[in-house]
Scaffold this motif. Structure first.
Motif, PDB file in Angstrom:
ATOM      1  N   GLN A 103      40.187  33.879-121.039  1.00  0.00           N
ATOM      2  CA  GLN A 103      41.372  33.285-121.676  1.00  0.00           C
ATOM      3  C   GLN A 103      42.613  33.535-120.819  1.00  0.00           C
ATOM      4  O   GLN A 103      43.415  32.629-120.582  1.00  0.00           O
ATOM      5  N   HIS A 104      42.776  34.787-120.358  1.00  0.00           N
ATOM      6  CA  HIS A 104      44.024  35.136-119.667  1.00  0.00           C
ATOM      7  C   HIS A 104      44.110  34.478-118.282  1.00  0.00           C
ATOM      8  O   HIS A 104      45.132  33.908-117.909  1.00  0.00           O
ATOM      9  N   SER A 105      43.006  34.533-117.516  1.00  0.00           N
ATOM     10  CA  SER A 105      43.037  33.848-116.222  1.00  0.00           C
ATOM     11  C   SER A 105      43.153  32.345-116.432  1.00  0.00           C
ATOM     12  O   SER A 105      43.844  31.654-115.677  1.00  0.00           O
ATOM     13  N   GLY A 106      42.500  31.846-117.479  1.00  0.00           N
ATOM     14  CA  GLY A 106      42.629  30.423-117.826  1.00  0.00           C
ATOM     15  C   GLY A 106      44.080  30.067-118.085  1.00  0.00           C
ATOM     16  O   GLY A 106      44.566  29.010-117.675  1.00  0.00           O
ATOM     17  N   GLN A 107      44.795  30.974-118.748  1.00  0.00           N
ATOM     18  CA  GLN A 107      46.216  30.724-119.030  1.00  0.00           C
ATOM     19  C   GLN A 107      47.024  30.626-117.738  1.00  0.00           C
ATOM     20  O   GLN A 107      47.879  29.739-117.594  1.00  0.00           O
ATOM     21  N   HIS A 108      46.754  31.540-116.782  1.00  0.00           N
ATOM     22  CA  HIS A 108      47.501  31.466-115.505  1.00  0.00           C
ATOM     23  C   HIS A 108      47.267  30.116-114.826  1.00  0.00           C
ATOM     24  O   HIS A 108      48.209  29.491-114.339  1.00  0.00           O
ATOM     25  N   VAL A 109      45.998  29.686-114.801  1.00  0.00           N
ATOM     26  CA  VAL A 109      45.675  28.408-114.146  1.00  0.00           C
ATOM     27  C   VAL A 109      46.377  27.256-114.875  1.00  0.00           C
ATOM     28  O   VAL A 109      46.988  26.385-114.246  1.00  0.00           O
ATOM     29  N   ALA A 201      53.371  37.803-111.543  1.00  0.00           N
ATOM     30  CA  ALA A 201      53.354  39.234-111.833  1.00  0.00           C
ATOM     31  C   ALA A 201      52.746  39.412-113.214  1.00  0.00           C
ATOM     32  O   ALA A 201      53.179  38.766-114.156  1.00  0.00           O
ATOM     33  N   CYS A 202      51.702  40.270-113.310  1.00  0.00           N
ATOM     34  CA  CYS A 202      50.990  40.396-114.588  1.00  0.00           C
ATOM     35  C   CYS A 202      50.165  41.667-114.593  1.00  0.00           C
ATOM     36  O   CYS A 202      49.600  42.056-113.579  1.00  0.00           O
ATOM     37  N   GLY A 203      50.113  42.353-115.743  1.00  0.00           N
ATOM     38  CA  GLY A 203      49.326  43.585-115.845  1.00  0.00           C
ATOM     39  C   GLY A 203      47.975  43.376-116.494  1.00  0.00           C
ATOM     40  O   GLY A 203      47.271  44.335-116.783  1.00  0.00           O
ATOM     41  N   THR A 205      43.958  41.808-117.408  1.00  0.00           N
ATOM     42  CA  THR A 205      42.662  41.834-116.723  1.00  0.00           C
ATOM     43  C   THR A 205      42.271  40.401-116.379  1.00  0.00           C
ATOM     44  O   THR A 205      42.392  39.501-117.214  1.00  0.00           O
ATOM     45  N   HIS A 206      41.833  40.210-115.135  1.00  0.00           N
ATOM     46  CA  HIS A 206      41.558  38.853-114.661  1.00  0.00           C
ATOM     47  C   HIS A 206      40.209  38.760-113.957  1.00  0.00           C
ATOM     48  O   HIS A 206      39.677  39.756-113.480  1.00  0.00           O
ATOM     49  N   VAL A 207      39.696  37.542-113.894  1.00  0.00           N
ATOM     50  CA  VAL A 207      38.436  37.270-113.190  1.00  0.00           C
ATOM     51  C   VAL A 207      38.644  37.459-111.677  1.00  0.00           C
ATOM     52  O   VAL A 207      39.782  37.515-111.209  1.00  0.00           O
TER      53      VAL A 207
END
Ligand SMILES: [Zn+2]
Length: 405
Positions: A103-109, A201-203, A205-207
């Protein structure tokens, strides 16, 4: 400060540590010297898992940041075997963590896709247990823009680009052209670098590679105070939602014996039919009421210069009673009608022709208070509801008796 192992490795699900503090109240909790458990922050929700010693395991049910940079692990039970200095093993619920990474890496993309296509910035990110959303700073958002952003985001996922974590000084960050700079407090920034596409900039957890996001599916969009909110889901959540959507559509299509893609057309057709049947039903009720009024009046003898009609029905709506009452008191100018129905709702309707001497509203109030119902109305027309079907006949008898005294 707790050493945050997830800063360097999002795939570390199993780690060793030492208890620094433990507490029973207000909630059972421990603080470790280092942890791979992610505390709720930056839009991403907390990890869960297990904390174990030789004496046994306790569930970690929630993880949070303290203001001074420590990570608190809330436990399902009091940490009696987790005194300060105890060696512990932490195990993250890997399925939940993988979902959060998707979800979180998806959000960045996705946020980067809205910037690269339309220069629309994301102002906030929200992750819940079932769906996620971003708020976009834009006065307008078209369906076509949503579809284009979804398409680009999925292309970036399919290209399986590397996702690197870097630590830079604030000064270095200023020259990198970050999509979003955090508030100015920190000297060192953790940068999530989706190669050739996004730097933030982000703290969280990412793929490691965008391919691990799987896919991204945009759902509802809605206008919010500061712009537009876009709901989305990524990875296995997207597959689960598509599966649920398909089941819902399939069940509905079976009801119509139709193909799922024909459902909008079928539903419109059925709604049109319902509207037309409702109209037909109203016309028939009107005709029925008129015919019944004539029949009832012809078999009701006149007494003291007026016709007093008392009738009980079963399976008649209140609206039908009102319709019949209107027909009765208009068809003959000397009529008083006391009507009741036992179902679907036990109810009464009282009506009289114009210039008749009674007060239907007062009679209804008096009858209702006697039989525990509620109702009222005007001098010539009143209605009320009774608590039970058994009361209908008795209430009519009582009203009839009081008219004759
Ligand atoms: Zn982030």
């Amino acid at each position: 400060m707790t050493d945050r192992l997830y800063y360097h490795d999002s795939f570390l699900y199993d780690f060793e540590s030492e208890v620094r503090e433990s507490s029973d109240s207000p909630r059972p909790s421990v603080i470790l010297d280092r942890t791979a458990f992610y505390p709720t922050s930056g839009g991403q929700i907390f990890d869960t898992g297990l904390m174990s010693t030789e004496a046994g395991s306790i569930k970690v049910v929630e993880v949070a940041d303290t203001e001074d940079g420590r990570v608190v692990h809330y436990l399902e039970a009091p940490p009696k075997d987790l005194k300060p200095g105890t060696r512990v093993r932490g195990q993250i619920d890997a399925t939940r963590r993988r979902d959060h990474m998707q979800q979180h890496s998806g959000q960045h993309v996705l946020s980067a896709a809205f910037v690269s296509l339309f220069n629309i910035p994301t102002v906030s990110f929200h992750m819940a247990d079932d769906y996620c959303s971003i708020d976009l700073d834009t006065p307008n958002l078209s369906k076509a823009q949503v579809e284009q952003a979804e398409r680009l985001a999925n292309e970036i996922i399919l290209e399986d680009r590397a996702v690197d974590i870097r630590f830079v000084t604030r000064e270095e960050a200023g020259n990198l052209g970050l999509r979003k700079l955090p508030p100015a407090e920190r000297d060192h920034l953790r940068i999530i670098d989706i190669r050739g596409f996004d730097l933030s900039a982000c703290g969280g957890t990412h793929v490691n590679q965008t391919g691990q996001i799987g896919c991204i599916l945009l759902r509802k969009t809605e206008k919010v105070r500061q712009g537009w909110r876009v709901e989305f889901i990524a990875g296995q959540r997207a597959v689960a939602a598509a599966r649920r959507d398909f089941q819902t559509l399939t069940e509905t299509a079976a009801l119509f014996s139709a193909h799922i893609y024909d459902l909008p057309q079928q539903t419109r057709k059925s709604l049109d039919e319902i509207r037309s049947l409702r109209k037909q039903n109203e016309d028939l009720q009107d005709e029925l009421a008129a015919a019944q009024a004539v029949a009832i009046l012809s078999e009701t003898p006149e007494a003291n210069g007026r016709k007093l009609v008392v009738r009980t029905f079963s399976d008649r709506e209140m609206n039908f009673l009102k319709l019949l009452a209107q027909k009765l008191v208009r068809h003959a100018t000397n009529t008083v009608a006391l009507l009741g129905t036992t179902s679907p709702q036990p109810s009464l309707v009282f009506a009289q022709s114009a210039r008749q001497p009674f007060d239907m509203g007062a009679l209804m109030k008096q009858t209702m208070s006697k039989f525990g119902g509620r109702g009222g109305g005007s001098k010539d027309m009143a209605q009320g509801g009774l608590p039970t079907a058994d009361a209908v006949q008795e209430a009519l008898n009582s009203a009839f008796a009081s008219l004759r005294t």
